[in-house]
Design a protein around this motif. Structure first.
Motif, PDB file in Angstrom:
ATOM      1  N   HIS A   2      24.982  53.878  63.310  1.00 28.64           N
ATOM      2  CA  HIS A   2      25.592  52.593  63.609  1.00 28.64           C
ATOM      3  C   HIS A   2      26.340  52.001  62.417  1.00 28.64           C
ATOM      4  CE1 HIS A   2      22.022  51.321  61.471  1.00 28.64           C
ATOM      5  NE2 HIS A   2      22.527  50.119  61.374  1.00 28.64           N
ATOM      6  N   MET A   3      26.119  52.568  61.212  1.00 29.06           N
ATOM      7  CA  MET A   3      26.719  51.970  60.022  1.00 29.06           C
ATOM      8  C   MET A   3      28.255  52.096  60.049  1.00 29.06           C
ATOM      9  SD  MET A   3      27.338  53.108  56.384  1.00 29.06           S
ATOM     10  CE  MET A   3      26.489  54.618  56.504  1.00 29.06           C
ATOM     11  N   LYS A   4      28.930  51.004  59.658  1.00 30.34           N
ATOM     12  CA  LYS A   4      30.391  50.982  59.687  1.00 30.34           C
ATOM     13  C   LYS A   4      30.941  50.903  58.267  1.00 30.34           C
ATOM     14  CE  LYS A   4      30.368  50.694  64.158  1.00 30.34           C
ATOM     15  NZ  LYS A   4      29.923  49.530  64.860  1.00 30.34           N
ATOM     16  N   GLU A   5      32.161  51.400  58.110  1.00 36.87           N
ATOM     17  CA  GLU A   5      32.832  51.172  56.832  1.00 36.87           C
ATOM     18  C   GLU A   5      34.188  50.510  57.088  1.00 36.87           C
ATOM     19  OE1 GLU A   5      34.335  53.235  52.661  1.00 36.87           O
ATOM     20  OE2 GLU A   5      34.122  54.492  54.417  1.00 36.87           O
ATOM     21  N   LEU A   6      34.341  49.341  56.523  1.00 39.95           N
ATOM     22  CA  LEU A   6      35.616  48.621  56.614  1.00 39.95           C
ATOM     23  C   LEU A   6      36.304  48.717  55.256  1.00 39.95           C
ATOM     24  CD1 LEU A   6      37.522  46.529  58.069  1.00 39.95           C
ATOM     25  CD2 LEU A   6      36.192  44.769  56.895  1.00 39.95           C
ATOM     26  N   VAL A   7      37.541  49.216  55.263  1.00 43.13           N
ATOM     27  CA  VAL A   7      38.288  49.320  54.003  1.00 43.13           C
ATOM     28  C   VAL A   7      39.418  48.298  54.035  1.00 43.13           C
ATOM     29  CG1 VAL A   7      39.550  50.857  52.450  1.00 43.13           C
ATOM     30  CG2 VAL A   7      37.762  51.787  53.924  1.00 43.13           C
ATOM     31  N   ILE A   8      39.432  47.457  53.035  1.00 44.86           N
ATOM     32  CA  ILE A   8      40.463  46.412  52.986  1.00 44.86           C
ATOM     33  C   ILE A   8      41.565  46.892  52.046  1.00 44.86           C
ATOM     34  CG2 ILE A   8      40.943  44.001  52.345  1.00 44.86           C
ATOM     35  CD1 ILE A   8      37.513  44.490  53.271  1.00 44.86           C
ATOM     36  N   ILE A   9      42.766  47.002  52.584  1.00 43.11           N
ATOM     37  CA  ILE A   9      43.873  47.523  51.778  1.00 43.11           C
ATOM     38  C   ILE A   9      45.084  46.600  51.903  1.00 43.11           C
ATOM     39  CG2 ILE A   9      43.175  49.961  51.889  1.00 43.11           C
ATOM     40  CD1 ILE A   9      45.158  50.387  54.133  1.00 43.11           C
ATOM     41  N   SER A  10      46.068  46.862  51.048  1.00 45.52           N
ATOM     42  CA  SER A  10      47.320  46.123  51.142  1.00 45.52           C
ATOM     43  C   SER A  10      48.411  47.056  50.640  1.00 45.52           C
ATOM     44  CB  SER A  10      47.268  44.858  50.292  1.00 45.52           C
ATOM     45  OG  SER A  10      47.009  45.203  48.956  1.00 45.52           O
ATOM     46  N   GLY A  11      49.631  46.786  51.051  1.00 40.91           N
ATOM     47  CA  GLY A  11      50.726  47.670  50.653  1.00 40.91           C
ATOM     48  C   GLY A  11      50.973  47.672  49.159  1.00 40.91           C
ATOM     49  N   LYS A  12      50.603  46.576  48.506  1.00 36.31           N
ATOM     50  CA  LYS A  12      50.766  46.510  47.046  1.00 36.31           C
ATOM     51  C   LYS A  12      49.716  45.554  46.471  1.00 36.31           C
ATOM     52  CE  LYS A  12      54.163  42.764  46.785  1.00 36.31           C
ATOM     53  NZ  LYS A  12      53.236  41.699  46.432  1.00 36.31           N
ATOM     54  N   GLY A  13      49.640  45.493  45.148  1.00 35.44           N
ATOM     55  CA  GLY A  13      48.660  44.605  44.522  1.00 35.44           C
ATOM     56  C   GLY A  13      49.071  43.140  44.664  1.00 35.44           C
ATOM     57  N   GLY A  14      48.138  42.248  44.371  1.00 34.18           N
ATOM     58  CA  GLY A  14      48.476  40.822  44.306  1.00 34.18           C
ATOM     59  C   GLY A  14      48.535  40.105  45.640  1.00 34.18           C
ATOM     60  N   THR A  15      48.012  40.712  46.716  1.00 32.34           N
ATOM     61  CA  THR A  15      48.051  40.034  48.012  1.00 32.34           C
ATOM     62  C   THR A  15      46.807  39.183  48.234  1.00 32.34           C
ATOM     63  OG1 THR A  15      47.020  41.929  49.050  1.00 32.34           O
ATOM     64  CG2 THR A  15      49.409  41.820  49.177  1.00 32.34           C
ATOM     65  N   GLY A  16      45.894  39.189  47.283  1.00 35.20           N
ATOM     66  CA  GLY A  16      44.656  38.422  47.467  1.00 35.20           C
ATOM     67  C   GLY A  16      43.575  39.244  48.154  1.00 35.20           C
ATOM     68  N   LYS A  17      43.798  40.536  48.222  1.00 43.47           N
ATOM     69  CA  LYS A  17      42.858  41.439  48.888  1.00 43.47           C
ATOM     70  C   LYS A  17      41.436  41.301  48.338  1.00 43.47           C
ATOM     71  CE  LYS A  17      43.619  45.647  47.449  1.00 43.47           C
ATOM     72  NZ  LYS A  17      42.470  45.916  46.595  1.00 43.47           N
ATOM     73  N   THR A  18      41.313  41.297  47.010  1.00 42.34           N
ATOM     74  CA  THR A  18      39.975  41.253  46.417  1.00 42.34           C
ATOM     75  C   THR A  18      39.281  39.918  46.701  1.00 42.34           C
ATOM     76  OG1 THR A  18      40.587  42.866  44.759  1.00 42.34           O
ATOM     77  CG2 THR A  18      38.707  41.471  44.228  1.00 42.34           C
ATOM     78  N   SER A  19      40.045  38.824  46.725  1.00 46.30           N
ATOM     79  CA  SER A  19      39.441  37.526  47.069  1.00 46.30           C
ATOM     80  C   SER A  19      38.896  37.540  48.489  1.00 46.30           C
ATOM     81  CB  SER A  19      40.472  36.398  46.958  1.00 46.30           C
ATOM     82  OG  SER A  19      40.832  36.215  45.626  1.00 46.30           O
ATOM     83  N   LEU A  20      39.599  38.215  49.392  1.00 45.02           N
ATOM     84  CA  LEU A  20      39.104  38.303  50.771  1.00 45.02           C
ATOM     85  C   LEU A  20      37.841  39.163  50.838  1.00 45.02           C
ATOM     86  CD1 LEU A  20      42.156  38.679  53.184  1.00 45.02           C
ATOM     87  CD2 LEU A  20      40.934  36.657  52.495  1.00 45.02           C
ATOM     88  N   VAL A  21      37.865  40.280  50.118  1.00 44.30           N
ATOM     89  CA  VAL A  21      36.676  41.149  50.098  1.00 44.30           C
ATOM     90  C   VAL A  21      35.473  40.346  49.608  1.00 44.30           C
ATOM     91  CG1 VAL A  21      35.620  43.154  48.986  1.00 44.30           C
ATOM     92  CG2 VAL A  21      37.993  43.268  49.732  1.00 44.30           C
ATOM     93  N   ALA A  22      35.681  39.588  48.535  1.00 40.22           N
ATOM     94  CA  ALA A  22      34.587  38.805  47.959  1.00 40.22           C
ATOM     95  C   ALA A  22      34.096  37.756  48.961  1.00 40.22           C
ATOM     96  CB  ALA A  22      35.060  38.136  46.671  1.00 40.22           C
TER      97      ALA A  22
END
Ligand code: SF4
Ligand code: SF4
Length: 290
Positions: A2-22
């Motif tokens: 049942h375990m899932k893996e969600l990968v958060i990506i963006s086309g380039k850096g600086g989109t705020g991806k890491t803030s969303l992950v956090a």
């Protein structure tokens, strides 16, 4: 499983991806965090991990001639396609591709072939649960392999601890590291920005996830910077049959939160951005049947 893996990506850096992950890390239950953005790992700045286990990341080999045993026959010089061996029978480690040809053919067995240590990886505790992360050595080109390694370790740990979800901060772009980060994932969340180049970058990662048959979802960060382009992104996502999860407004409190080493949910739970992220997470949890 049942375990899932969600990968958060963006086309380039600086989109705020890491803030969303956090932010997701402070909302999700029974999760493990995985920082697969190994070339520019910065999730630890918010997570302040306490390292529990540390190990070398090893990849590739470099030839090393033992002068004491070398008869200076010159065979290795002729054989090396990368001209990595000089006339004094020394290997330049930068040029050596680690093919092993010289090692194999040396009549004197005078060439050592040690494995390279290219970085380190860690299992840590954070206030939001376990986290797997890594540090790559300077000018290393093995980030794809390191991404695969941290994902494998996160998966093992999630299975051991019977967790529901791995939240992976993926690398930006469409190169080898991002390919290594999405293969076999349950889903990717693409964080797009409403700029002309942002849309182009998003289209490329959408193609990539389609190629690797990983279901993709899309959200827009800083959507209010350009409402027309935001609706273009939403329309594009819908045309492609992707789940459009919603929009997060531009808000300087993301930076303020990061300076305080906090997620936006910790720092400003009731803010518009915080509410928007919670909405996106709820939608996403339904999509992933969490
Ligand atoms: S092939 Fe071996 S013995 Fe010959 S020059 Fe190279 S290291 Fe020395
Ligand atoms: S391992 Fe390959 S690249 Fe490196 S020195 Fe030997 S022949 Fe050249």
């Amino acid at each position: 499983m049942h375990m899932k893996e969600l990968v958060i990506i963006s086309g380039k850096g600086g989109t705020g991806k890491t803030s969303l992950v956090a932010a997701f890390a402070s909302i999700a239950q029974k999760k493990i965090l995985c920082d697969a953005d190994v070339d520019a790992a910065d999730l630890h700045l918010i997570m302040e991990p306490e390292v529990k286990k540390r190990a070398d990341f090893q990849a590739g080999f470099t030839a090393d001639i033992d002068k004491a045993n070398c008869s200076e026959c010159g065979l290795c010089l002729d054989l090396c396609r990368w001209n990595a061996i000089n006339k004094d029978f020394e290997v330049n480690p930068i040029d050596c591709e680690g093919c092993g040809v010289c090692v194999y053919f040396c009549p004197e067995n005078a060439i050592n072939f040690p494995i390279n240590t290219c970085g380190e990886w860690f299992i840590s505790d954070t206030r939001f649960g376990p986290m797997v992360h890594a540090r790559l050595g300077i000018a290393e080109e093995n980030s794809g392999k390191l991404v695969t390694l941290v994902r494998q370790e996160a998966r093992k740990l999630a299975e051991e601890k019977d967790l529901d979800i791995i939240i992976t901060d993926g690398p930006p772009g469409v190169g080898c590291p991002v390919i290594a980060s999405i293969g076999g994932a349950s889903a990717v969340l693409i964080v797009a920005e409403p700029t002309v180049s942002g849309i182009h970058d998003m289209e490329r990662v959408v193609q990539l996830s389609a190629h690797f048959k990983v279901p993709a979802m899309v959200c827009v960060n800083k959507y209010d910077l350009n409402l027309d382009l935001t609706s273009n992104i939403e329309n594009f996502a819908k045309e492609k049959g992707l789940t459009f999860l919603g929009c997060v407004p531009f808000d300087p409190i993301f930076i303020e939160a990061m300076v305080q080493s906090q997620t936006i949910i910790e720092y400003a739970n009731g803010s518009k951005a915080g509410k928007a992220i919670k909405g996106i997470w709820n939608y996403l949890s339904c999509e992933l049947s969490l």
